[in-house]
Design an enzyme around this catalytic site. Structure first.
Site, PDB file in Angstrom:
ATOM      1  CG  PHE A 172      -0.553   0.763   2.390  1.00  0.00           C
ATOM      2  CD1 PHE A 172       0.283   0.206   3.339  1.00  0.00           C
ATOM      3  CD2 PHE A 172      -0.996   2.054   2.584  1.00  0.00           C
ATOM      4  CE1 PHE A 172       0.669   0.924   4.457  1.00  0.00           C
ATOM      5  CE2 PHE A 172      -0.615   2.789   3.705  1.00  0.00           C
ATOM      6  CZ  PHE A 172       0.225   2.219   4.645  1.00  0.00           C
ATOM      7  CE  LYS A 173       4.726   1.388   5.018  1.00  0.00           C
ATOM      8  NZ  LYS A 173       4.012   0.084   5.229  1.00  0.00           N
ATOM      9  CG  ASP A 174       3.950   0.824  -4.450  1.00  0.00           C
ATOM     10  OD1 ASP A 174       5.105   1.210  -4.195  1.00  0.00           O
ATOM     11  OD2 ASP A 174       3.687  -0.336  -4.835  1.00  0.00           O
TER      12      ASP A 174
ATOM     13  CG  LEU B 100       6.424   6.238  -0.276  1.00  0.00           C
ATOM     14  CD1 LEU B 100       6.961   4.990   0.404  1.00  0.00           C
ATOM     15  CD2 LEU B 100       7.391   7.402  -0.111  1.00  0.00           C
TER      16      LEU B 100
END
Ligand SMILES: *Cc1c(COP(=O)(O)O)cnc(C)c1O
Length: 497
Positions: free
Chosen positions: A112-114, A117
């Site tokens: 999920f950090k995409d 980021l």
């Protein structure tokens, strides 16, 4: 209207623009940036069913990053949310086992950090231009596994930036480690730490506050910034998918306009779920935000007792991105539940760092009603993976399984059967070994590529491109150090003495 930002720890409330807050990451007093007020959105709830992800993103970002022009934000959104995500909806919902799983893993690093980021480097380089910043930005990040890779994927070869990532050598999956060590980009540096995530994160925070190091960097036209989830450039983009999920539920006829829903969020640093809290403050009909933890259940205890105690054993689990004892973003929640009292927030954070624990006053504790909390241990997590796989042929990664198990327990205990969205933070391909073990297949001791291949035979879906190429890619990074040597390592990498 211009929305300004202030520190959670500054009673004077000195203000910063959004782009200044993005560049600085952390406030100089060690506090986190929060908006001086909650902005008003320029759309109606009913509009959610018509918006594309990109349109929605623009509306949300415009509310928070008011010193950026619409054209600048449009360029950021276009660069961040396009073909680098393999699903056109960006964050699709999948209806399985009576829940809606909000799949946040269709980006380049399948976690999920995409979502934040892929956007942050564009917000940051735009901010640098706006503030006539003539220094190169050095991103310094501690990662429990997913942040580091996702940050590097976002920043790799972005002009005017360098990125240094520290990760705990014994606290990440073999796929995660491989993803980091094979990272390309002339401006990327990866260092394995002989310690756990909290050691790395504590040290990174110290480096950010080290004034001598900052001066030495400035002399070399360098300045630190943070890609950790404390940066508002990461936090606010995460609000988008809470609204997107509501829009899709409306479109799919699963809810009526205005109906309240629950989100169960697998939580580590408290960034993802805090974005949900902001979504609720912005008017999204959310009944409960369910804070789901693994065996490292410091947050479950906090929500149930008002006592935060980081002095406890640290466990390495099958959901390593949640193996965290000090959840940085909780500081922003403290600021809100104390009635935006910076003095009180600073005192609590000081107590946490000096004596290792704090206890909320009863009045403050009563302001936690937007949340419910629970945890799933290793056996419950594996059981949930198997349960959902058996029921619906749908395979959860261990982080998502924690949220799924906690949601089920919450429903049973509370009787609250509002529509439930499980925030699905990683693809099962990121943790193939743990998933195979949970499914109790013959190959449960398979590792690395073998585990990926086994899992693919079960899932019968195409391998995400990032996994397909992972095992042929050459190892490019070999640095390791002890936590106490991290400053020296940073100086060597940046050639600053
Ligand atoms: C980072 C991460 C989490 C925890 O998110 P926070 O914002 O740190 O609470 C959960 N699951 C996965 C897969 C992650 O990468």
């Amino acid at each position: 209207m211009t929305l300004l930002y202030r520190s959670t720890r500054d009673p004077q409330g000195k203000t910063y623009t959004a782009s200044q807050a993005v560049l600085q990451g952390l406030s100089p007093d060690g506090g986190l940036f929060v908006p001086t007020e909650i902005p008003k959105l320029d759309f109606e709830l009913a509009d959610l069913s018509k918006f594309s992800y990109q349109e929605l993103a623009l509306h949300i970002l415009q509310a928070f990053f008011t010193d950026y022009t619409t054209a600048e934000l449009e360029a950021c959104v276009t660069a961040a949310y396009s073909t680098n995500f393999t699903d056109p909806a960006i964050t699709p919902l999948s209806y399985q086992a009576g829940n809606a799983y909000l799949e946040l893993f269709h980006g380049p690093t399948i976690a999920f950090k995409d979502l934040a980021l892929q956007l942050l480097p564009h917000l940051m380089t735009t901010a640098a231009q706006k503030n006539q910043h003539d220094q190169d930005i050095v991103i310094l990040t501690a990662t429990s596994g997913d942040t580091g890779k996702a940050a590097m994927a976002g920043f790799a070869d972005v002009a005017g930036t360098k990125i240094i990532v520290f990760y705990p050598r014994d606290g990440v999956s073999s796929v995660q480690e491989k993803q980091m060590l094979t990272q390309t980009g002339e401006n990327t540096y990866v260092v394995g730490i002989n310690g756990n995530f909290d050691h790395a994160q504590t040290k990174v925070k110290e480096l950010f506050n080290n004034q001598i190091l900052a001066q030495d960097l400035a002399a070399h036209h360098l300045a630190f910034s943070s890609a950790n989830s404390i940066n508002i450039g990461r936090l606010f983009p995460q609000i988008i998918y809470y609204f997107a999920a509501y829009g899709q539920l409306l479109r799919d006829g699963k809810i009526t306009l205005g109906q309240k829903i629950n989100f169960s969020v697998p939580t580590g640093n408290f960034g993802d779920i805090l974005a949900g809290y902001f979504a609720k403050k912005l008017g999204l009909p959310i009944k409960k935000l369910i804070c789901a933890s693994n065996k490292n259940k410091v947050l479950t205890d906090f929500f149930n007792s008002g006592r935060y105690d980081r002095q406890r054993p640290f466990y390495v689990t099958s959901s390593p991105s949640m193996d965290i004892l000090v959840s940085s973003n909780l500081e922003r929640l403290l600021f809100y539940i104390t009635g935006e009292d910076a003095t009180k927030t600073a005192a609590l954070m000081d107590q946490l760092s000096q004596v290792g624990h704090y206890q909320l006053d009863f009045e403050v504790f009563q302001n936690l009603g937007d949340f419910a909390a629970g945890f799933a241990d290793e056996v419950q997590t594996a059981t949930e993976i198997k349960r959902v796989a058996t029921l619906d042929d749908y395979i959860l990664d261990p982080h998502t399984a924690v949220a799924s198990a906690v949601a089920k327990n919450y429903q049973k205990a509370s009787g609250d059967l509002s529509p439930m969205v499980i925030v699905s933070t990683a693809s099962p391909y990121k943790f193939p070994q743990a998933v195979l073990e949970a499914l109790e297949t013959d190959s449960q001791h398979a590792e690395g590529l073998e585990a990926v291949t086994e899992l693919q035979a079960k899932l019968q879906t195409p391998l995400p491109p990032t996994v397909a190429t992972l095992f042929e890619a050459p190892i490019r990074h070999h640095l390791t150090c002890d936590p106490q040597d991290m400053e020296e390592m940073v100086r060597q990498i940046l050639k600053v003495n």
